[in-house]
Write a protein that holds these residues in place. Sequence first.
Motif, mmCIF file in Angstrom:
data_model
loop_
_atom_site.group_PDB
_atom_site.id
_atom_site.type_symbol
_atom_site.label_atom_id
_atom_site.label_comp_id
_atom_site.label_asym_id
_atom_site.label_seq_id
_atom_site.Cartn_x
_atom_site.Cartn_y
_atom_site.Cartn_z
ATOM 1 N N LYS A 98 0.990 -1.178 -0.029
ATOM 2 C CA LYS A 98 0.113 0.006 0.018
ATOM 3 C C LYS A 98 1.039 1.170 0.159
ATOM 4 O O LYS A 98 0.613 1.989 -0.680
ATOM 5 C CB LYS A 98 -1.084 0.020 1.216
ATOM 6 C CG LYS A 98 -1.879 1.185 1.348
ATOM 7 C CD LYS A 98 -2.902 1.215 2.348
ATOM 8 C CE LYS A 98 -3.738 2.198 2.429
ATOM 9 N NZ LYS A 98 -4.783 2.352 3.724
ATOM 10 N N TYR A 99 2.021 1.297 0.651
ATOM 11 C CA TYR A 99 2.823 2.369 0.842
ATOM 12 C C TYR A 99 4.182 2.045 0.311
ATOM 13 O O TYR A 99 5.189 1.642 1.176
ATOM 14 C CB TYR A 99 3.228 2.985 2.145
ATOM 15 C CG TYR A 99 1.686 3.224 2.776
ATOM 16 C CD1 TYR A 99 1.117 4.399 2.404
ATOM 17 C CD2 TYR A 99 1.137 2.406 3.826
ATOM 18 C CE1 TYR A 99 -0.212 4.569 3.080
ATOM 19 C CE2 TYR A 99 -0.234 2.578 4.364
ATOM 20 C CZ TYR A 99 -0.812 3.909 4.106
ATOM 21 O OH TYR A 99 -1.769 4.229 4.673
ATOM 22 N N MET A 102 7.373 3.973 1.322
ATOM 23 C CA MET A 102 7.641 4.030 2.867
ATOM 24 C C MET A 102 8.319 2.605 3.361
ATOM 25 O O MET A 102 7.789 1.645 2.892
ATOM 26 C CB MET A 102 6.279 4.149 3.685
ATOM 27 C CG MET A 102 6.420 4.102 4.930
ATOM 28 S SD MET A 102 5.109 4.601 6.095
ATOM 29 C CE MET A 102 3.993 3.004 5.961
ATOM 30 N N THR A 104 8.775 -0.423 5.252
ATOM 31 C CA THR A 104 7.681 -1.175 6.240
ATOM 32 C C THR A 104 8.563 -2.296 6.698
ATOM 33 O O THR A 104 9.292 -3.181 6.207
ATOM 34 C CB THR A 104 6.606 -1.925 5.445
ATOM 35 O OG1 THR A 104 5.761 -0.818 4.779
ATOM 36 C CG2 THR A 104 5.752 -2.273 6.445
#
Length: 421
Positions: A98-99, A102, A104
């Motif tokens: 989803k990101y 970023m 994770t």
Amino acid sequence: CLKNFQENDIYLPLVVLEELDKFKKGNEQINFNAREFVRELDALTSDEIFSKGVKLGEGLGRLFVVTGQVEAPEVWAAFPARKPDHFILAATEFLASKYPKMKTVLVTKDVNLRMKARSIGLLCEDYITDKVVNVDVFEKSNEIFENIDPALIDRIYSSKEGIDLSEFDFKDLIHPNECFVLKSDRNTVLARYNPFTHSICRVMKGKNYGIEPRNAEQSFAFEILNPNVKLVALTGKAGTGKTLLALAAALGKLTDYKQILLARPVVALSNKDIGFLPGDAQEKVAPYMQPLFDNLNVIKRQFAANSTEVKRIEDMQKSEQLVIEALAFIRGRSLSEMYCIIDEAQNLTPNEIKTIITRAGEGTKMVFTGDIQQIDQPYLDSQSNGLVYMIDRMKDQKIFAHVNLVKGERSELSELASNLL
């Protein structure tokens, strides 16, 4: 842990809260921690925790809760079983996709879960905030400072008060109450840094209640077991004499304390095994306390069977001036003018160590002994147990001292087994 991730956002899979719910009932430390965490979470929670997240504080990130089924094709293809661990992996994969810009990272102390995460290409880390980084101090013997001026060593021998620390050039290398060997080309002395007088003092090879130190480390142990040092840690492998030295020093300082308390944690399926033994509370824990009685018997054997020293020890036991009991029994007590020896402290969590030390009242001295290579608790290791945590946090305090015993003195066979097996 919520306050230990700096500016990073924290995502908590809902299944973690479901797992936590299983632990909330009971009187064990884990049950208390589960209830405390839920209360902390409840204080932070708002409707935004599921969408925008809630701010954890100044300079900290936001906290989110990941709910329901999430798209995680790689996880479910590799691990089709619907287990809590796999739901956590699914939440990690979902957030990573989803990101994508970023980073994770799955943070878990579960080694197997980290292995599963790596197998499908997910980033993962151990939670290291509660771990002590430098554990080398528990493997080496005492410090040796060489090329010292022989005249300084002569002055240490002749001075009762010691020599001011400023006359040496290693003041930034030593901690309060640290013991070490000073060597020159002509002489050698065992010494300790006294933080109260800011001086380097000679360590005498004294005898305590029939027990005589067999090496420099044991002499250091007797030195720091003096009344001025209120908190002492003795570490070392089996047979180095940790508990024996602490008990002998306690008996040698009887006039300074009203009671001597020897305690050790009962490590057997979270204390549940003792319920199956017959007898009252004292009789149930007696088998677990036997190592402490063994050390007491070693001291008794230093004297004749009908000697005043042996009679005095027996009288102390009868009058409960000398008490041997399970560590669980001291919770909630206030310990004043007592000499407390906590054996097998490597099996305690940092929180349990704190609970014990905060029991100390006026005039109480606490001695913790343990071997960080013999940990029986499944959730502790050599870096995260309470004993190393306490030593790491307390090392710069005036009323704390630590000696690591390296040379085994129990027997030649014990030393050989400790080194080779």
